[in-house]
Design an enzyme around this catalytic site. Structure first.
Site, mmCIF file in Angstrom:
data_model
loop_
_atom_site.group_PDB
_atom_site.id
_atom_site.type_symbol
_atom_site.label_atom_id
_atom_site.label_comp_id
_atom_site.label_asym_id
_atom_site.label_seq_id
_atom_site.Cartn_x
_atom_site.Cartn_y
_atom_site.Cartn_z
ATOM 1 N N GLU A 208 8.247 14.739 55.483
ATOM 2 C CA GLU A 208 8.356 14.350 56.888
ATOM 3 C C GLU A 208 8.879 12.928 57.079
ATOM 4 O O GLU A 208 8.194 12.051 57.614
ATOM 5 C CB GLU A 208 7.013 14.527 57.602
ATOM 6 C CG GLU A 208 6.590 15.980 57.732
ATOM 7 C CD GLU A 208 5.484 16.187 58.758
ATOM 8 O OE1 GLU A 208 5.061 15.200 59.397
ATOM 9 O OE2 GLU A 208 5.055 17.339 58.921
ATOM 10 N N GLU A 397 4.790 23.548 55.632
ATOM 11 C CA GLU A 397 3.552 23.375 56.404
ATOM 12 C C GLU A 397 3.635 24.228 57.656
ATOM 13 O O GLU A 397 4.665 24.282 58.317
ATOM 14 C CB GLU A 397 3.319 21.919 56.823
ATOM 15 C CG GLU A 397 2.964 20.971 55.714
ATOM 16 C CD GLU A 397 2.675 19.559 56.228
ATOM 17 O OE1 GLU A 397 2.303 19.421 57.432
ATOM 18 O OE2 GLU A 397 2.829 18.606 55.455
#
Length: 491
Positions: A208, A397
């Protein structure tokens, strides 16, 4: 159906490995499990044969032991100990003590039926100062973890960076504002993969980038807590994706032949408001431009004209060699998908799309930011495939926080998480059934944990953790997920 029969049906999935206490009975009893009928390739809701089902965590959120075995200090250690930064005033000094309880946690994964585990390696455990002297005890922990996973039939999928930058690099170079940090990351990535690639086949580089850049350096919500002006922010962004590219090169040079590598990015996820050709085309344009500073640059080796024009004098400084490194060939793309960032409609005006506002009544999960949008798990991989011809995709995720409480019978009935998973996985299956090359799915998260600025106020785990005793209790969603894995289909 009486209460005992209900419990047998709902909780039987984990009972073979985890005793479940039934209300009204003394002691713990093992519930009977009905062996599921495996899905076939023709089942309407099945996933491809060999689909990888896993769970995910990150080092800082679960390990604890921040001062043990030579681990260095990270920027999150400093940030979490700064008054006012964490919602409940907590920190991750202990977290859920995975550092000492990893064998127990691996058994929980095994009981859930998962075949893969995505975890992150704490950079400060390996290089306490960020670079230079190696800490052998830090590497030893991950050697033990990898061996334990493999001994239990679980494939390790390590991430090399999940936000825990060694604090020394922040002090010495200014962290991600400096090219030196990108170079240090590449050295660290090469070292770790050289040591682990005899047993580990796939590594994720940075997790991320968009989150730790924008929320850590623009809004200041996350560590290191900065609010940089545009030019410095854009340079941070450039150095972060450069670190990815340099790490890919280092892994190719140091790891065993055949080792695979890719990023794990939380893309700006976009969805056509109505699935008509004009709105879908607009969504393709939006996907590319909204991700121009991140995944688009990685996959195309350049910044889009619109991105550079919008940045103007604040555009990042870079060289052609930087862009070549950033575009180093990768083997797969990981994407973290929780919510639609934008619903998109076609527009006759440049840039050819418009982002629609979310209705105030749009449904959300317990986290205020978490708007529901199951179709995102269909469109994200389909757009990756269409725009960049990505051949291998992982959902690295996906999950949600829920208002989990232990019931009087000792169980956690997280029905809303099951609703979430069923809805999202149905859309993911739609994507794979239409040929999207999604090879695996990692549920976030294995355990309740330290949820960054929310502290321990939000629970994302399939396993409930009592933060006082650290006792682990599988939730109802763990049984649901076990059945999905066993059947290889949504149910």
């Amino acid at each position: 159906m009486n209460r005992r029969q209900l419990m047998q049906t709902a909780l039987g999935g984990l009972a073979a490995a985890i005793p479940v206490k039934v209300a009204g009975e003394e002691g713990s009893g093992v519930l009977k499990t009905v062996k599921p009928k495996p899905a076939t390739a023709n089942d309407a809701r099945s996933f491809p044969k060999g689909f990888v089902w896993g769970t995910a965590t990150s080092a800082y959120q679960i390990e604890g032991a921040v001062k043990e075995d030579g681990r260095g200090v990270s920027i999150w250690d400093r940030f979490a100990h700064t008054p006012g930064k964490i919602f409940d005033g907590s920190n991750a000094d202990v977290a859920v003590d995975h550092y000492h309880r990893y064998k127990e946690d691996v058994q929980l994964m095994k009981a859930m039926g998962t075949k893969a585990y995505r975890f992150s390696i704490a950079w400060p455990r390996i290089f306490p100062e960020g670079r230079g002297k190696v800490n052998p005890k830090g590497l030893d922990f991950y050697n033990r973890l990898v061996d334990e996973l493999l001994a239990n039939g679980i494939e390790p999928f390590p991430s090399l960076y999940h936000w825990d930058l060694p604090h020394t690099l922040q002090e010495r170079y200014g962290g991600w504002e400096s090219r030196e940090t990108a170079l240090a990351f590449a050295d660290y990535a090469g070292y770790v993969t050289e040591k682990l690639s005899d047993r580990v086949q796939r590594f994720f580089t940075l997790n991320e980038i968009r989150t730790f850049v924008d929320r850590g350096h623009e809004s200041g919500i996350l560590a290191p807590g900065f609010k940089l002006p545009p030019a410095r922010l854009n340079q941070v962004r450039h150095h972060a994706i450069l670190a990815h590219g340099l790490a890919v090169q280092a892994i190719r040079a140091k790891a065993r032949r055949g080792t695979k590598v890719g990023p794990a990015e939380n893309i700006f996820a976009v969805v056509p408001i109505i699935e008509t050709p004009e709105h879908i085309k607009a969504t393709e344009i939006a996907m590319r431009e909204l991700n121009a500073g991140y995944l688009t640059a990685m996959l195309e080796g350049r910044y889009t004209d619109a991105y550079l024009k919008a940045a103007g004098a604040d555009a990042p400084k870079f060289t052609s060699e930087d862009l070549k490194a950033i575009a180093s060939p990768i083997d797969f793309v990981g994407i973290n998908i929780y919510t639609p960032d934008y619903y998109i409609s076609a527009s006759n005006k440049p840039p050819g799309y418009q982002s629609l506002p979310f209705n105030k009544s749009h449904p959300r999960m317990v986290s205020s930011w978490h708007r529901l949008g199951p179709e995102t798990l269909y469109w994200a991989p389909r757009l990756l495939q269409k725009l960049w011809n990505v051949k291998e995709i992982y959902i690295t995720e996906n999950g949600c926080a829920t208002s989990d409480e232990v019931a009087k019978d000792g169980q956690v009935y997280d029905s809303d998480r099951i609703m979430f998973l069923r809805s999202y996985l149905t859309q993911l299956q739609r994507a794979t059934s239409e040929g999207a090359p999604v090879r695996g799915y990692f549920l976030w998260s294995l355990l309740d944990n330290f949820e960054w600025v929310a502290g321990y106020a939000q629970r994302f785990g399939a396993i409930y953790v009592d933060y006082t005793t650290l006792k682990r209790t599988p939730k109802l969603s763990a049984s649901f997920y076990r059945e999905v894995i066993a059947r290889n289909s949504v149910m």
